[in-house]
Design a protein around this motif. Structure first.
Motif, mmCIF file in Angstrom:
data_model
loop_
_atom_site.group_PDB
_atom_site.id
_atom_site.type_symbol
_atom_site.label_atom_id
_atom_site.label_comp_id
_atom_site.label_asym_id
_atom_site.label_seq_id
_atom_site.Cartn_x
_atom_site.Cartn_y
_atom_site.Cartn_z
ATOM 1 N N PRO A 564 0.815 -1.228 0.000
ATOM 2 C CA PRO A 564 0.000 0.000 0.000
ATOM 3 C C PRO A 564 0.839 1.264 0.000
ATOM 4 C CG PRO A 564 -0.890 -1.599 1.552
ATOM 5 C CD PRO A 564 0.430 -2.138 1.104
ATOM 6 N N THR A 565 2.001 1.252 0.641
ATOM 7 C CA THR A 565 2.810 2.476 0.708
ATOM 8 C C THR A 565 3.466 2.806 -0.622
ATOM 9 O OG1 THR A 565 4.926 1.438 1.345
ATOM 10 C CG2 THR A 565 3.336 1.842 3.097
ATOM 11 N N ASN A 566 3.483 1.856 -1.537
ATOM 12 C CA ASN A 566 4.089 2.088 -2.842
ATOM 13 C C ASN A 566 3.211 2.963 -3.720
ATOM 14 O OD1 ASN A 566 6.264 1.537 -4.712
ATOM 15 N ND2 ASN A 566 4.864 0.190 -5.823
ATOM 16 N N HIS A 567 1.935 3.185 -3.300
ATOM 17 C CA HIS A 567 0.988 3.946 -4.103
ATOM 18 C C HIS A 567 0.706 5.328 -3.527
ATOM 19 C CE1 HIS A 567 0.023 0.310 -6.478
ATOM 20 N NE2 HIS A 567 0.197 -0.316 -5.329
ATOM 21 N N TRP A 568 1.545 5.763 -2.608
ATOM 22 C CA TRP A 568 1.310 7.082 -2.006
ATOM 23 C C TRP A 568 1.749 8.225 -2.910
ATOM 24 C CZ3 TRP A 568 3.186 5.920 3.689
ATOM 25 C CH2 TRP A 568 2.187 5.179 4.345
ATOM 26 N N GLY A 569 2.657 7.919 -3.827
ATOM 27 C CA GLY A 569 3.132 8.977 -4.729
ATOM 28 C C GLY A 569 3.781 10.109 -3.928
ATOM 29 N N GLY A 570 3.370 11.365 -4.223
ATOM 30 C CA GLY A 570 3.931 12.509 -3.526
ATOM 31 C C GLY A 570 3.126 12.928 -2.321
ATOM 32 N N ARG A 571 2.249 12.038 -1.844
ATOM 33 C CA ARG A 571 1.384 12.389 -0.724
ATOM 34 C C ARG A 571 2.217 12.663 0.537
ATOM 35 N NH1 ARG A 571 -2.629 7.805 1.113
ATOM 36 N NH2 ARG A 571 -2.901 7.781 -1.150
ATOM 37 N N ILE A 572 1.798 13.721 1.265
ATOM 38 C CA ILE A 572 2.447 14.040 2.540
ATOM 39 C C ILE A 572 1.816 13.164 3.628
ATOM 40 C CG2 ILE A 572 2.843 15.817 4.279
ATOM 41 C CD1 ILE A 572 2.749 17.889 2.033
ATOM 42 N N ILE A 573 2.652 12.425 4.355
ATOM 43 C CA ILE A 573 2.165 11.521 5.387
ATOM 44 C C ILE A 573 2.375 12.170 6.748
ATOM 45 C CG2 ILE A 573 2.383 9.210 6.387
ATOM 46 C CD1 ILE A 573 1.355 9.294 3.516
ATOM 47 N N GLU A 574 1.294 12.343 7.463
ATOM 48 C CA GLU A 574 1.383 12.867 8.823
ATOM 49 C C GLU A 574 1.586 11.697 9.775
ATOM 50 O OE1 GLU A 574 -1.986 15.188 9.735
ATOM 51 O OE2 GLU A 574 -1.702 16.602 8.083
ATOM 52 N N PHE A 575 2.704 11.697 10.478
ATOM 53 C CA PHE A 575 3.050 10.551 11.322
ATOM 54 C C PHE A 575 3.284 11.044 12.740
ATOM 55 C CE2 PHE A 575 6.310 7.829 13.228
ATOM 56 C CZ PHE A 575 5.681 6.601 13.136
ATOM 57 N N ASP A 576 2.519 10.512 13.670
ATOM 58 C CA ASP A 576 2.758 10.789 15.091
ATOM 59 C C ASP A 576 2.326 9.566 15.882
ATOM 60 O OD1 ASP A 576 -0.084 10.900 15.634
ATOM 61 O OD2 ASP A 576 -0.077 12.943 14.819
ATOM 62 N N LEU A 646 7.820 0.069 0.705
ATOM 63 C CA LEU A 646 8.641 1.201 0.306
ATOM 64 C C LEU A 646 8.846 2.153 1.483
ATOM 65 C CD1 LEU A 646 10.068 2.584 -2.076
ATOM 66 C CD2 LEU A 646 7.918 3.780 -2.578
ATOM 67 N N HIS A 647 7.805 2.294 2.321
ATOM 68 C CA HIS A 647 7.867 3.166 3.490
ATOM 69 C C HIS A 647 7.508 2.381 4.753
ATOM 70 C CE1 HIS A 647 8.113 6.596 0.775
ATOM 71 N NE2 HIS A 647 7.015 6.162 0.143
ATOM 72 N N PHE A 648 8.026 2.836 5.890
ATOM 73 C CA PHE A 648 7.687 2.289 7.220
ATOM 74 C C PHE A 648 7.926 0.779 7.308
ATOM 75 C CE2 PHE A 648 4.589 5.948 6.908
ATOM 76 C CZ PHE A 648 5.349 6.807 7.703
ATOM 77 N N ARG A 649 8.977 0.323 6.638
ATOM 78 C CA ARG A 649 9.244 -1.120 6.604
ATOM 79 C C ARG A 649 9.455 -1.698 8.001
ATOM 80 N NH1 ARG A 649 13.537 -3.109 2.199
ATOM 81 N NH2 ARG A 649 11.902 -2.133 0.933
ATOM 82 N N GLY A 650 10.282 -1.039 8.794
ATOM 83 C CA GLY A 650 10.572 -1.539 10.144
ATOM 84 C C GLY A 650 9.349 -1.512 11.042
ATOM 85 N N LEU A 651 8.561 -0.437 10.970
ATOM 86 C CA LEU A 651 7.374 -0.309 11.814
ATOM 87 C C LEU A 651 6.352 -1.407 11.486
ATOM 88 C CD1 LEU A 651 5.691 1.304 13.876
ATOM 89 C CD2 LEU A 651 4.830 2.683 11.955
#
Length: 828
Positions: A564-576, A646-651
């Motif tokens: 799913p993270t491979n389809h975010w494109g240039g989207r800004i991800i708010e992470f907290d 692609l993103h947040f692999r470890g989490l």
């Protein structure tokens, strides 16, 4: 008669020496050295020898005197000779090699199966020490790359009820008189007393013991000069079923030899009850031989070929005649037949030429078989199913023979359970299971290039993944037949790795049309798979096979095909910290786990793969993992989670691993009857219900659903199916804890005047039968007959056998007075 026995004794000694010389001529230098030293290691237990046991181990072989080479060896090690050790009263009567040794079927890789015939009065403690010594000799021989297997045989073994324990090499209760038949037709004396059976006329086999007693009483024979394992008028028909299972088990590693042995059992059964055993045929050929030269009529493997060929030609089975000949040819040679032929002694080359001259084989066929060391996957894929089909057809024919003659198997329930599970693990083809297709067919299936091609839905070919042993270059791949096809990639990668196609030197390519897979992810996955699983694993123990299978090594691969993270494109991800739940991530409550692939090895040594990518993929994956674990299972030896996001692999990896470990820990807790856990995935909430008999997950629409489901499930704690004629009050917790999906299990609860039976089916549903009386062995035989007969009737000629036979257990009180489950052992 005394003169006749003296003549036959001399002739047997001469023939034995000729066969021993032939056996040594085929061995390499290491094999000859091990064979020469082997008797010394059992005749002496001396610290200067390469194998020494610091225990009062029985030593000394009757009538054994070291030859000049052996004496020189002992002198070089400063081991003094003891003249008393050549007496007839030593604890070890004889050493015999049996099987292919000294026959046309021997090749330089053949192992040595050694029978250590010993005094039946030997104590259990002494036999234990002798077995330890043999184990040390086996390990010593391995340093020379020579495989030696020892079997301790008391002289009265075949005059008593067979209570032998089954091991990797010993058939236990699966064979008894059939084993004696094999010994008598192939026995090659290495040292010690000669065999009495071989020099007594065939016409006295039916009253063998009485005839021997009369010869001793008349002073014609001295028992102390012979090893006497006894005679047999005919093989009991009950042995054929167990023998067929045993030969199929041996076929896991040696299919060519197993086809020969399975077909021989089928030929034997066709003659029943007027069997003419190979041991008797060869004994007669030996006694009637007019010359002192070895002929093919004295060769055990040639006689197998002749016996089976005559049977198959009689029933018109030309296809299996052809396969029999190829199996025989390949049994004679270990691998690179062309090179091996040139190194063979003259007697072997002449014998082979004589055997195959009548087959009218084209030179191309011989060249193909001679090139076996260079066979690759295409040749193995052609050979493997043909070998299995032949073995299974023989097995089904023997089941039909037993049914027609109303014969039950003589093998005990514990051994039949273990054997059937070994065969189930090796041969049963199931979705997601990795089938091992190269059991000593070819030494090397490695490929330089492997390509994985995906076909999406709606195309001409079936959707899914295809495996090719070529590059993606159009000139190489167009028109080429794929090696394998599957709906998900991990199964193909696992299949190619565990079957030896994919090695560290193999280049892999991918053509992806409908997934998030790319070359980097594929290479990472291949590397992770190799690091997690060795290709060869320790064989499943008999203890493990007597219990429901359990996951031993589990690996989980997240977002391999869909990320799913491979389809975010240039989207800004708010992470907290408030939006870091990977199962319900961010304001949009997205689940960051897109696909889940499982690969695990279980306690029966199967390798299984599973893929989950649907709407409820996490729920389905957890339910499946938990379903593979009964309440009393042990935790997997290893659990490893890999992630390719692609993103947040470890989490993502840490969160999913924590969830899986928590669920497994809860599943295996033994101090609570029911536990409920909550799981939120995206906008959905689920209740995970952990109970003794299994785990289920229910979607919760409202907060009240959780309590409604708990109330409903309280009613489900009672057995789900009770026979209407019984008044069962409940199922023992020991039964529920031991229940396992996919198996039929019988649990016997004994009391003074009878027993109760709890039958758990494949879906963990329980039937209870109380206050039964009678013979449990007969009940078990009836169950086996029902399952084998019903399978036989429901399968057509080309169908595969099903080895998922029921399991049988006793419920007993342990030392701390708690109930526990142990494998059922026959009262015999």
């Amino acid at each position: 008669m005394q003169n006749k026995i003296v003549e036959l004794k001399h002739k047997a000694k001469l023939f034995n020496q000729l066969r021993l010389d032939r056996a040594l001529s085929i061995m390499d230098d290491n094999g000859r050295e091990v064979t020469a030293i082997l008797p010394l290691l059992l005749h002496f237990n001396h610290p200067n020898l390469p194998v020494y046991l610091d225990e009062p181990v029985p030593q000394g072989i009757c009538l054994f005197t070291p030859d000049e080479q052996q004496q020189d060896y002992l002198t070089s090690l400063n081991v003094a000779l003891d003249d008393d050790k050549c007496a007839t009263c030593s604890p070890i009567y004889s050493l015999y090699a049996m099987g292919s040794t000294g026959s046309i079927g021997q090749n330089w890789r053949s192992d040595l199966d050694i029978w250590v015939c010993h005094d039946p009065a030997m104590s259990d403690e002494d036999a234990h020490f002798l077995e330890q010594k043999c184990t040390l000799i086996t390990a010593w021989a391995e340093t020379f790359n020579v495989e030696v297997n020892f079997f301790l045989i008391a002289e009265d073994k075949f005059r008593k009820v067979n209570n032998a324990v089954m091991t990797k090499e010993s058939c236990g209760s699966a064979q008894h008189f059939l084993l004696l038949d094999e010994f008598y037709r192939s026995a090659l004396r290495i040292a010690g007393k000669p065999s009495l059976w071989h020099i007594l006329p065939v016409e006295f086999d039916n009253n063998y013991d009485d005839y021997v007693d009369q010869l001793v009483a008349d002073g014609v024979l001295d028992r102390n000069e012979w090893v006497d394992l006894g005679g047999f008028p005919c093989i009991p028909a009950e042995e054929y079923f167990g023998s067929a299972l045993w030969q199929l088990y041996k076929g896991i590693d040696s299919p060519y030899k197993a086809v020969l042995k399975t077909l021989l059992m089928e030929a034997y059964s066709a003659e029943y009850p007027n069997n003419r055993l190979l041991s008797q045929i060869m004994k007669e050929n030996f006694q009637l031989a007019s010359s002192t030269q070895l002929e093919l009529s004295h060769d055990t493997y040639y006689q197998i070929l002749m016996k089976v060929t005559a049977y198959l030609e009689k029933i018109g089975d030309t296809a299996r005649v052809d396969l029999l000949r190829r199996c025989f040819y390949l049994k004679m040679f270990s691998g690179n037949c062309a090179n091996e032929k040139n190194a063979r002694p003259e007697w072997h080359r002449t014998s082979v030429a004589e055997v195959i001259s009548e087959w009218n084989w084209h030179p191309d066929r011989i060249a193909h078989l001679d090139n076996r060391d260079n066979w690759k996957i295409e040749q193995v894929q052609e050979a493997h199913p043909e070998l299995l089909d032949a073995m299974m057809k023989g097995y089904r024919n023997l089941i039909g023979f037993a049914r027609r003659n109303n014969i039950s198997e003589s093998i005990n329930p514990a051994d039949i359970g273990i054997l059937s599970r070994k065969l189930y693990a090796a041969f049963e083809s199931l979705p997601g299971k990795v089938t091992f297709i190269n059991p000593q067919i070819s030494p090397d299936l490695s490929e330089q290039q492997l390509s994985f091609v995906q076909v999406p839905d709606g195309r001409f070919n079936n959707s899914g993944w295809y495996l090719y042993n070529s590059s993606l270059e159009p000139m190489q791949i167009v028109g080429r037949k794929p090696l394998e096809h599957n709906g998900y990639l991990s199964k193909l990668v696992a299949w190619s790795y565990f079957n030896g196609l994919m090695t560290d030197k193999t280049q892999v390519e991918i053509f992806n049309q409908d997934s998030d897979m790319n070359s980097d992810v594929l290479n990472s996955f291949c590397k992770d798979l190799k690091s997690k699983f060795p290709i060869q694993a320790k064989p499943a123990s008999n203890q493990a096979l007597s219990r429901p299978c359990e996951i031993r090594d589990l690996s989980i691969y997240l977002n391999l095909e869909y990320d799913p993270t491979n389809h975010w494109g240039g989207r800004i991800i708010e992470f907290d910290t408030n939006t870091s739940d990977v199962f319900s991530f961010g304001d949009c409550k997205a689940c960051l786990v897109g696909s889940i692939d499982l690969i695990y090895r279980n306690s029966w040594n199967e390798v299984r793969t599973l893929h989950f990518s649907g709407q409820e993929r996490i729920v389905d994956a957890l339910t499946t993992i938990m379903g593979k674990m009964h309440q009393d299972a042990t935790e997997p030896d290893s659990i490893k989670v890999f992630c390719y996001s692609l993103h947040f692999r470890g989490l993502i990896r840490h969160s999913f691993e924590r969830l899986v470990r928590d669920c497994i820990s809860t599943r295996l807790q033994r101090d609570k009857d029911q536990i409920v856990k909550m799981l939120t995935i995206s906008d959905d909430r689920f209740g995970i219900y952990f109970e003794r008999r299994g785990v289920s997950i229910r979607k919760l629409e409202t907060s009240l659903d959780l309590y409604n489901h708990i109330s409903e499930r309280k009613l489900e704690q009672m057995p789900l199916r009770i026979d209407k004629t019984t008044t069962a009050e409940g199922t023992p917790l020991a039964v529920e804890s031991h229940s396992s999906e996919g198996l039929v299990q019988f649990f016997f609860e004994n009391y003074k005047n009878g027993f109760n039976v709890y039958i758990v089916d494949e879906a963990n549903r329980v039937e209870t039968y109380q206050h039964l009386s009678g013979n449990k062995d007969e009940l078990i035989k009836g169950v086996h007959r029902f399952y084998t007969n019903s399978q036989e009737e429901s399968r057509n000629e080309g169908a595969f056998a099903n080895f998922n036979l029921p399991q049988f257990y006793d419920i007993v009180h342990s030392e701390n007075k708690e109930l526990e489950v142990i494998p059922y052992v026959s009262s015999k």
